[in-house]
Design a protein around this motif. Structure first.
Motif, short mmCIF file in Angstrom:
data_model
loop_
_atom_site.label_atom_id
_atom_site.label_comp_id
_atom_site.label_asym_id
_atom_site.label_seq_id
_atom_site.Cartn_x
_atom_site.Cartn_y
_atom_site.Cartn_z
N ARG A 25 51.68 27.83 41.31
CA ARG A 25 51.44 28.78 40.22
C ARG A 25 50.06 28.53 39.60
O ARG A 25 49.32 29.48 39.32
CB ARG A 25 52.53 28.63 39.17
CG ARG A 25 52.24 29.42 37.92
CD ARG A 25 53.40 29.41 36.99
NE ARG A 25 54.10 30.65 37.30
CZ ARG A 25 55.32 30.93 36.93
NH1 ARG A 25 56.01 30.07 36.25
NH2 ARG A 25 55.86 32.08 37.22
N ALA A 26 49.67 27.28 39.42
CA ALA A 26 48.34 26.97 38.87
C ALA A 26 47.25 27.38 39.85
O ALA A 26 46.19 27.88 39.44
CB ALA A 26 48.24 25.48 38.56
N PHE A 27 47.50 27.18 41.15
CA PHE A 27 46.52 27.59 42.16
C PHE A 27 46.32 29.10 42.14
O PHE A 27 45.18 29.58 42.16
CB PHE A 27 46.99 27.13 43.54
CG PHE A 27 46.21 27.72 44.67
CD1 PHE A 27 44.89 27.39 44.86
CD2 PHE A 27 46.80 28.62 45.54
CE1 PHE A 27 44.16 27.93 45.90
CE2 PHE A 27 46.09 29.17 46.58
CZ PHE A 27 44.76 28.83 46.76
N PHE A 28 47.40 29.85 42.09
CA PHE A 28 47.28 31.31 42.07
C PHE A 28 46.61 31.79 40.77
O PHE A 28 45.85 32.76 40.79
CB PHE A 28 48.64 31.97 42.24
CG PHE A 28 49.17 31.85 43.64
CD1 PHE A 28 48.38 32.19 44.73
CD2 PHE A 28 50.43 31.36 43.88
CE1 PHE A 28 48.85 32.07 46.02
CE2 PHE A 28 50.92 31.24 45.18
CZ PHE A 28 50.12 31.60 46.25
N ARG A 29 46.86 31.10 39.67
CA ARG A 29 46.19 31.44 38.41
C ARG A 29 44.68 31.21 38.53
O ARG A 29 43.87 32.04 38.12
CB ARG A 29 46.77 30.64 37.26
CG ARG A 29 46.24 31.08 35.90
CD ARG A 29 46.78 30.25 34.75
NE ARG A 29 46.14 28.94 34.78
CZ ARG A 29 46.79 27.78 34.95
NH1 ARG A 29 48.08 27.75 35.08
NH2 ARG A 29 46.12 26.64 34.97
N ARG A 30 44.30 30.11 39.16
CA ARG A 30 42.87 29.82 39.35
C ARG A 30 42.23 30.83 40.30
O ARG A 30 41.08 31.24 40.10
CB ARG A 30 42.68 28.41 39.89
CG ARG A 30 42.92 27.35 38.87
CD ARG A 30 42.59 25.98 39.42
NE ARG A 30 43.04 24.96 38.49
CZ ARG A 30 43.66 23.86 38.85
NH1 ARG A 30 43.88 23.60 40.12
NH2 ARG A 30 44.03 22.98 37.94
N MET A 31 42.97 31.22 41.34
CA MET A 31 42.44 32.22 42.26
C MET A 31 42.24 33.56 41.54
O MET A 31 41.23 34.24 41.75
CB MET A 31 43.38 32.42 43.45
CG MET A 31 43.31 31.32 44.48
SD MET A 31 41.71 31.17 45.30
CE MET A 31 41.66 32.67 46.25
N LEU A 32 43.18 33.94 40.68
CA LEU A 32 43.06 35.18 39.93
C LEU A 32 41.88 35.12 38.96
O LEU A 32 41.11 36.08 38.84
CB LEU A 32 44.36 35.45 39.17
CG LEU A 32 44.46 36.79 38.46
CD1 LEU A 32 44.38 37.93 39.46
CD2 LEU A 32 45.75 36.87 37.68
N GLN A 33 41.69 33.98 38.30
CA GLN A 33 40.56 33.82 37.40
C GLN A 33 39.24 33.88 38.16
O GLN A 33 38.27 34.49 37.69
CB GLN A 33 40.67 32.50 36.63
CG GLN A 33 41.76 32.47 35.60
CD GLN A 33 41.96 31.08 35.01
OE1 GLN A 33 41.51 30.08 35.55
NE2 GLN A 33 42.66 31.03 33.88
N SER A 34 39.19 33.26 39.32
CA SER A 34 37.97 33.29 40.12
C SER A 34 37.67 34.70 40.62
O SER A 34 36.51 35.12 40.65
CB SER A 34 38.09 32.35 41.32
OG SER A 34 38.03 31.02 40.90
N THR A 35 38.71 35.42 41.02
CA THR A 35 38.51 36.79 41.47
C THR A 35 38.01 37.67 40.33
O THR A 35 37.11 38.49 40.53
CB THR A 35 39.83 37.35 42.04
OG1 THR A 35 40.27 36.49 43.10
CG2 THR A 35 39.65 38.75 42.57
N ALA A 36 38.55 37.47 39.14
CA ALA A 36 38.08 38.24 37.98
C ALA A 36 36.63 37.90 37.65
O ALA A 36 35.82 38.80 37.34
CB ALA A 36 38.98 37.97 36.78
N ALA A 37 36.27 36.63 37.73
CA ALA A 37 34.89 36.23 37.46
C ALA A 37 33.94 36.81 38.52
O ALA A 37 32.85 37.29 38.18
CB ALA A 37 34.76 34.71 37.42
N ALA A 38 34.35 36.80 39.78
CA ALA A 38 33.53 37.36 40.85
C ALA A 38 33.36 38.86 40.67
O ALA A 38 32.27 39.41 40.86
CB ALA A 38 34.14 37.05 42.20
#
Length: 140
Positions: A25-38
């Motif tokens: 869940r933390a990994f997917f949250r980080r991936m979502l945050q990175s995608t939003a930043a990108a």
């Protein structure tokens, strides 16, 4: 002159040093945050290109979007608009600088997108090495 090195002392116990693998869940949250930043970086780059083409090239917003999206995506610049003289020179200078900016933006975006996945891979790899090192100790 003799070679001096820093003395670090004994290495700490790997089990004490190791942090457990974060949950998915933390990994997917980080991936979502990175995608939003990108997406934010790409959107900001697109807006910069659109503003430059609109003001320097005197293009409408749709054409400005087309020209800046072509450069930002790496497809290359489309044919020059119907300009002449100083306006075309200014547009060429802007297009060159924008192309350089787009290259850096692309590298930044790739780094943002892959950072959580690479971090998770390296964390798992580190855990596996520490576990294997603990198993290979000879029995006394």
């Amino acid at each position: 002159m003799p070679f001096n090195r820093r003395v670090t002392g004994a290495m700490p116990d790997p089990q004490v040093m190791m942090m457990p693998m974060p949950p998915r869940r933390a990994f997917f949250r980080r991936m979502l945050q990175s995608t939003a930043a990108a997406a934010g970086v790409v959107g900001a780059g697109l807006l910069i290109g659109m503003a430059g083409y609109h003001s320097l090239g005197r293009l409408n917003w749709e054409e400005s979007f087309y020209y800046s999206a072509m450069i930002l995506s790496g497809e290359g610049p489309p044919p020059d608009p119907a300009l002449s003289g100083v306006a075309l020179e200014h547009l060429h200078v802007f297009a060159g600088l924008y192309a350089l900016f787009s290259g850096v933006t692309f590298i930044t975006t790739v780094g943002l997108l892959f950072a959580p996945a690479i971090q998770r891979f390296l964390h798992r790899f580190h855990l596996e090495i520490a576990l294997r090192d603990g198993e290979d100790t000879p029995a006394s």
